[in-house]
Write a protein that holds these residues in place. Structure first.
Motif, short mmCIF file in Angstrom:
data_model
loop_
_atom_site.label_atom_id
_atom_site.label_comp_id
_atom_site.label_asym_id
_atom_site.label_seq_id
_atom_site.Cartn_x
_atom_site.Cartn_y
_atom_site.Cartn_z
N LEU A 37 -60.06 36.45 29.33
CA LEU A 37 -59.05 37.15 30.21
C LEU A 37 -60.67 37.22 30.86
CD1 LEU A 37 -57.55 37.97 31.74
CD2 LEU A 37 -57.38 40.38 30.49
N GLY A 38 -60.85 37.70 30.45
CA GLY A 38 -63.05 37.93 31.76
C GLY A 38 -62.73 36.49 31.96
N ILE A 39 -63.48 35.51 31.40
CA ILE A 39 -63.72 34.08 32.23
C ILE A 39 -63.00 33.60 32.95
CG2 ILE A 39 -63.29 31.48 31.91
CD1 ILE A 39 -64.65 32.53 28.67
N ILE A 40 -61.10 34.13 33.57
CA ILE A 40 -60.13 33.78 33.99
C ILE A 40 -60.51 34.35 35.54
CG2 ILE A 40 -57.72 33.83 34.20
CD1 ILE A 40 -57.58 33.10 31.73
N LEU A 41 -60.73 36.47 35.02
CA LEU A 41 -61.06 36.84 36.05
C LEU A 41 -62.76 36.77 36.64
CD1 LEU A 41 -60.64 40.58 34.74
CD2 LEU A 41 -59.44 39.43 36.60
N VAL A 42 -63.46 36.22 36.16
CA VAL A 42 -64.66 35.93 36.93
C VAL A 42 -63.53 33.96 37.86
CG1 VAL A 42 -67.08 35.26 36.47
CG2 VAL A 42 -66.59 36.06 35.60
N GLY A 43 -63.55 33.37 37.77
CA GLY A 43 -62.71 32.26 38.10
C GLY A 43 -62.22 32.56 39.28
N LEU A 44 -61.23 33.64 39.10
CA LEU A 44 -60.74 33.99 39.80
C LEU A 44 -61.13 34.40 41.27
CD1 LEU A 44 -57.55 35.63 38.21
CD2 LEU A 44 -57.42 33.84 39.87
N ALA A 45 -62.42 35.40 41.44
CA ALA A 45 -63.41 35.98 42.32
C ALA A 45 -63.36 35.16 42.66
CB ALA A 45 -64.27 37.03 41.03
N TYR A 46 -64.80 33.63 41.81
CA TYR A 46 -65.07 32.74 43.07
C TYR A 46 -63.81 31.83 43.42
CZ TYR A 46 -69.57 33.36 41.22
OH TYR A 46 -70.49 33.53 40.57
N PHE A 47 -62.74 31.99 43.00
CA PHE A 47 -61.50 31.14 43.76
C PHE A 47 -61.33 31.87 44.99
CE2 PHE A 47 -57.12 29.97 44.58
CZ PHE A 47 -57.39 28.61 44.58
N ALA A 48 -61.12 33.37 45.04
CA ALA A 48 -60.68 34.42 46.08
C ALA A 48 -61.81 33.60 47.38
CB ALA A 48 -60.73 35.57 46.00
N GLU A 49 -63.22 34.08 46.92
CA GLU A 49 -64.61 33.87 48.06
C GLU A 49 -64.38 32.75 48.56
OE1 GLU A 49 -69.12 33.51 47.25
OE2 GLU A 49 -68.04 33.50 45.72
N TYR A 50 -63.47 31.26 47.84
CA TYR A 50 -63.32 30.00 48.28
C TYR A 50 -62.64 30.33 49.65
CZ TYR A 50 -62.06 25.45 48.65
OH TYR A 50 -61.36 23.88 49.33
N LEU A 51 -61.67 30.40 49.21
CA LEU A 51 -60.66 30.43 49.18
C LEU A 51 -60.80 31.51 51.17
CD1 LEU A 51 -57.64 31.25 47.76
CD2 LEU A 51 -57.80 28.89 48.83
N ARG A 52 -61.98 32.87 50.89
CA ARG A 52 -62.26 32.74 52.01
C ARG A 52 -63.29 32.87 53.17
NH1 ARG A 52 -63.36 37.82 49.32
NH2 ARG A 52 -65.18 36.65 48.81
N ASN A 53 -63.80 31.97 52.70
CA ASN A 53 -65.07 31.53 53.45
C ASN A 53 -64.26 30.42 54.12
OD1 ASN A 53 -66.80 32.42 52.76
ND2 ASN A 53 -67.83 31.64 50.97
#
Length: 57
Positions: A37-53
């Protein structure tokens, strides 16, 4: 702040929220599931940053 520092902060927060969420909803969860779950949460943070950028460009 370097990218490594950002990763460390995200990893610590991801691990903390994973423990918090798993203990609230699944108190008997295995440590492997909490780590996943921690790995998924960190991955989702990077995915959200990618979408924002992507929207800025």
């Amino acid at each position: 702040m370097t990218r490594f520092h950002v990763f460390v902060i995200r990893a610590i927060l991801g691990a903390g929220f994973a423990v918090l969420l798993s203990r609230m909803f699944y108190p008997d969860a295995n440590l492997v599931y909490v780590a996943g779950l921690g790995i998924i949460l960190v991955g989702l943070a990077y995915f959200a940053e990618y979408l924002r950028n992507r929207k800025k460009n």
